[in-house]
Enzyme design. Structure first.
Site, short mmCIF file in Angstrom:
data_model
loop_
_atom_site.label_atom_id
_atom_site.label_comp_id
_atom_site.label_asym_id
_atom_site.label_seq_id
_atom_site.Cartn_x
_atom_site.Cartn_y
_atom_site.Cartn_z
N SER A 13 0.98 -1.21 0.09
CA SER A 13 -0.05 0.08 -0.13
C SER A 13 1.06 0.89 -0.25
CB SER A 13 -0.37 0.10 1.03
OG SER A 13 -0.27 0.10 2.04
N TYR A 146 6.13 8.00 17.62
CA TYR A 146 6.54 7.12 16.37
C TYR A 146 7.64 8.47 15.72
CZ TYR A 146 5.52 8.33 11.43
OH TYR A 146 6.10 8.05 10.18
#
Ligand code: NAP
Length: 249
Positions: A13, A146
């Site tokens: 993706s 993150y």
């Protein structure tokens, strides 16, 4: 590049799929990895091997790279692209979220690299490209885990580049800004759910971080990766190439 075997993690993706298409157009032998085999197969790239793997799980990574090598031979190009970007304020970032972000983004890069580096060094050629982030170069609120993981990816990139500099192997990173993929769609969804703003407003807010006032397109990131993979890019080593419209200029 035609004679090389390339592995792209998270190739089913977004940015990974764009990288897979760009490499396929160069005629490489391609292996795509990701947790969902169906997603990889749905890309429909002729000749591409699809191998299920969770990059954060050592046994899964070992199995996947053994399968990849059995199918297409030794790996000459590795694109560590698999990643997740969950957000939460720091005081709601529990250990599970912290570990998930480090496992997939940072440890995943380490584990996959471990599988291919000895062979690259032995053969005297290799290209490793880590899909890092502008979150490797600066901070953003509400994504501490993150950001920490992606800063770590850049540290790993730089250190390893120096370690293998004389071996014909380069290790580089690309650092995309907000890019038009599922990750951004999920961020838009979160912003609308938490703030009541419309999806258009949320998307415009994210695009506004880019001086060009737009989301980066996955193909633009793929072209930077492709350039780093080329034999002619041998002198580019340990670098972080920002693909962000100037956000980190
Ligand atoms: P995406 O479409 O969600 O792609 C992420 C891919 O990683 C998916 O194909 C997913 O496939 C795979 N993946 C996730 N967890 C995995 C795991 N544990 N093991 C193996 N594969 C895993 O989002 P994207 O934007 O293209 O992200 C690609 C990379 O770009 C990520 O590293 C991301 O941090 C980085 N990036 C994105 C942006 C952005 O704004 N979009 C900006 C900077 C950097 P499965 O779910 O099937 O495993």
């Amino acid at each position: 590049m035609r004679d090389l075997h390339a592995v792209v993690t998270g190739g089913g993706s977004g940015i990974g799929a764009a990288i897979a298409r760009a490499l396929a157009a160069e005629g490489v032998r391609l292996t795509l990895m990701g947790r969902s085999l169906e997603r990889l197969q749905a890309l429909g790239l002729p000749g591409a091997a699809c191998v299920a793997a969770d990059v954060g799980d050592e046994a899964s990574v070992q199995r996947a790279f053994a399968e990849a090598a059995a199918g297409h031979g030794p790996v000459g190009l590795l694109v560590n692209n698999a990643g997740q970007a969950d957000s939460a304020p720091f005081n709601r970032t529990d250990l599970a979220l912290w570990r998930r972000m480090l496992d997939v983004n940072l440890t995943g890069t380490f584990l996959c690299t471990q599988q291919v580096l000895p062979g690259m060094v032995e053969r005297g050629f290799g290209r490793i490209v880590n899909v890092a982030s502008t979150a490797s170069l600066k901070g953003y609120a509400y994504v501490a885990a993150y950001c920490a993981a992606k800063h770590g990816v850049l540290g790993l990139t730089r250190a390893l580049a120096l370690e293998v500099a004389k071996k014909g192997v380069t290790v580089n990173a690309v650092c995309p800004g907000y890019t038009d993929t599922d990750i951004v769609e999920r961020a838009v969804h979160e912003i609308t759910a938490k703030t009541g703003r419309s999806a258009e407003q949320a998307r415009a807010e994210l695009a506004a971080t880019n001086p060009q006032r737009r989301l980066v397109q996955p193909d633009e990131v793929a072209q930077a990766v492709l350039w780093l993979c080329r034999r002619e890019s041998a002198s580019v080593n340990g670098q972080s190439i920002a693909v962000d419209g100037g956000e980190t200029a």
